[in-house]
Design an enzyme around this catalytic site. Structure first.
Site: not given
Ligand code: SAJ
Length: 408
Positions: A12, A158, A210, A217, A264
């Site tokens: 970040i 975010r 946050k 999610r 995260c």
């Molecule tokens: N995942 C699933 N199924 C889904 C979506 C995601 O199994 O339908 C898994 C992914 O494969 C992964 C994990 O969840 O292992 C997280 O992936 P992600 O794409 O949901 O999120 P991150 O960790 O890459 O980023 C998140 C984001 N938060 C949200 O979407 C609410 C991002 O906006 C944040 O800035 C980031 O966390 C953070 O830094 O907190």
């Protein structure tokens, strides 16, 4: 703002520092890691994020971004250090404390300090207390209110890994100042490059916002993961089921997977649970459901091996994907990697198809990194990541598809 200092040049901090510098602000990037500092000062990057290398190269060359290990005076300080959790899921604010103590000596009247790290509720007030303790000659918002010498705010990052350089500019920002004046100054700072709205609230609400986003999610992914386990037992194709349910105008179920990875979503909900253990029942359960998913996948592999009637030394297993999500090379906190390492302890013939890496990480010394043709010869095919390169493949034999790549 004449000079902005970013403390912590990670996933970040570095993109944020580069973004300010690209708008011709003088940026002093500070990191405790000498190698990171040296790499950046050579105009190179130590992390993988699309377009970051180009921007860092250009702002270092133009002299707008300089990295150092020692904090120097600036007009605004952005703290973007890690906030991991300790043994029992208790938030560890040690890096914020160190950063506060490091910048305190160079603070001067009129400076703004913004905490960007994802933090448990109350962390911004705690940071302000550490700063005040170190600088009794300056006044802080917790004591002096609007008249304070130093302004303090929380503005959580975010951005989505893989899309950081776009989301930094376009996403709305939540700005939680310790006083309205703190918020106003922090909003003005971000407006230098943010085209989204800078929405003002207080520090505690910004912290909770946050955590709420990532918990939302996590809970929704847990719902999908639980459905996948239920459907497996009831002999229903979960991918088809979710696609059908999502045709309802008010239903939007996320996708199951081998577990939740990254730095995260699998961490932040615990910050809520640790502060309100009695109340945060759903949030805790979602974490547990998602954390249990890799063990369920490992059981599926054992059952598939039994089906082949081969011994653990004879059976060959191909793993598709090690990254924590699709189309990135980031293996940190990856459920796919966790599963692969567990399998490596038990099965001697592991083949890994992960087109985003050149060598296998620790714990997979006896496994082979193969191309798609090499993976195709295995007895069992375990799909752990839905990379584009994996979606294109054709699978023969026993397939365990945790991402819905093959089905449907
Ligand atoms: N995942 C699933 N199924 C889904 C979506 C995601 O199994 O339908 C898994 C992914 O494969 C992964 C994990 O969840 O292992 C997280 O992936 P992600 O794409 O949901 O999120 P991150 O960790 O890459 O980023 C998140 C984001 N938060 C949200 O979407 C609410 C991002 O906006 C944040 O800035 C980031 O966390 C953070 O830094 O907190």
């Amino acid at each position: 703002m004449k000079t902005v200092s970013v403390i912590g040049l990670g996933y970040i901090g570095l993109p944020t520092a580069a973004m300010f510098a690209s708008r011709k602000v003088k940026v002093i990037g500070v990191d405790v890691n000498e190698e990171t500092v040296a790499t950046i000062n050579e105009g190179r990057v130590h992390i993988v994020e699309p377009d970051l290398d180009i921007v860092v190269h250009s702002v270092v060359e133009s002299g707008h971004l300089v990295a150092t290990t020692t904090p120097q005076p600036a007009d605004a300080f952005l703290v973007a250090v890690p906030t991991p959790f300790k043994g029992d899921h208790e938030p560890d604010l040690g890096f914020i404390e160190k950063a506060s103590k490091a910048i305190a000596p160079v603070l001067k009247t009129g400076d703004l300090v913004v905490l960007e790290s994802t933090s448990p509720v109350g962390a911004t007030e705690q940071m302000a207390a550490w700063l005040a303790e170190a600088r009794s000659d300056l006044s802080f918002p917790q004591d002096a209110g609007e008249k304070s010498d130093i302004r303090i705010a929380h503005c959580p990052e975010r951005v989505l890994p893989g899309k950081v350089m776009q989301e930094l500019i376009h996403n709305d920002r939540v700005i939680g100042g310790m006083t309205p004046r703190c918020s106003k100054e922090a909003a003005a700072l971000y407006k230098i490059f943010v085209t989204g709205d800078c929405v003002i609230t207080n520090a505690r609400t910004a912290e909770m916002a946050k955590l709420t986003e990532n918990s939302f999610r996590d809970v929704n992914i847990a719902f999908a993961n639980e459905l996948s386990v239920i459907c497996d037992k009831l002999d229903i194709d979960v991918w088809e089921l979710i696609a059908l349910a999502n045709r309802h105008p008010r239903v939007n179920i996320l996708q199951p997977g081998p577990g939740v990875g990254g730095h995260c979503i699998a961490v932040d909900p615990w910050f809520i649970v640790s502060r309100t253990p009695e109340e945060a029942r759903l949030i805790r359960t979602a974490r547990e459901v998602n954390d249990d998913k890799p063990a369920w996948v490992l059981d599926k592999v054992d059952a598939a091996v039994a089906e082949t009637k081969k011994s653990s030394a004879e059976v060959s297993i191909a793993i598709y994907g090690l990254a924590f999500k699709a189309d990135i090379d980031d293996l940190r906190e990856s459920p796919a990697l966790l599963i692969a390492r567990q399998l490596a302890k038990k099965y001697s013939s592991l083949r890994v198809f992960e087109p985003h890496i050149d060598s296998l990480p620790d714990g997979l010394e006896d496994a082979k990194l193969v191309d798609a043709a090499g993976a195709a010869q295995a007895d069992i095919h375990l799909v752990l990541v839905d990379h584009q390169a994996i979606k294109k493949l054709h699978f023969d034999g026993i397939v365990i598809d945790t991402r819905g790549v093959v089905a449907g």
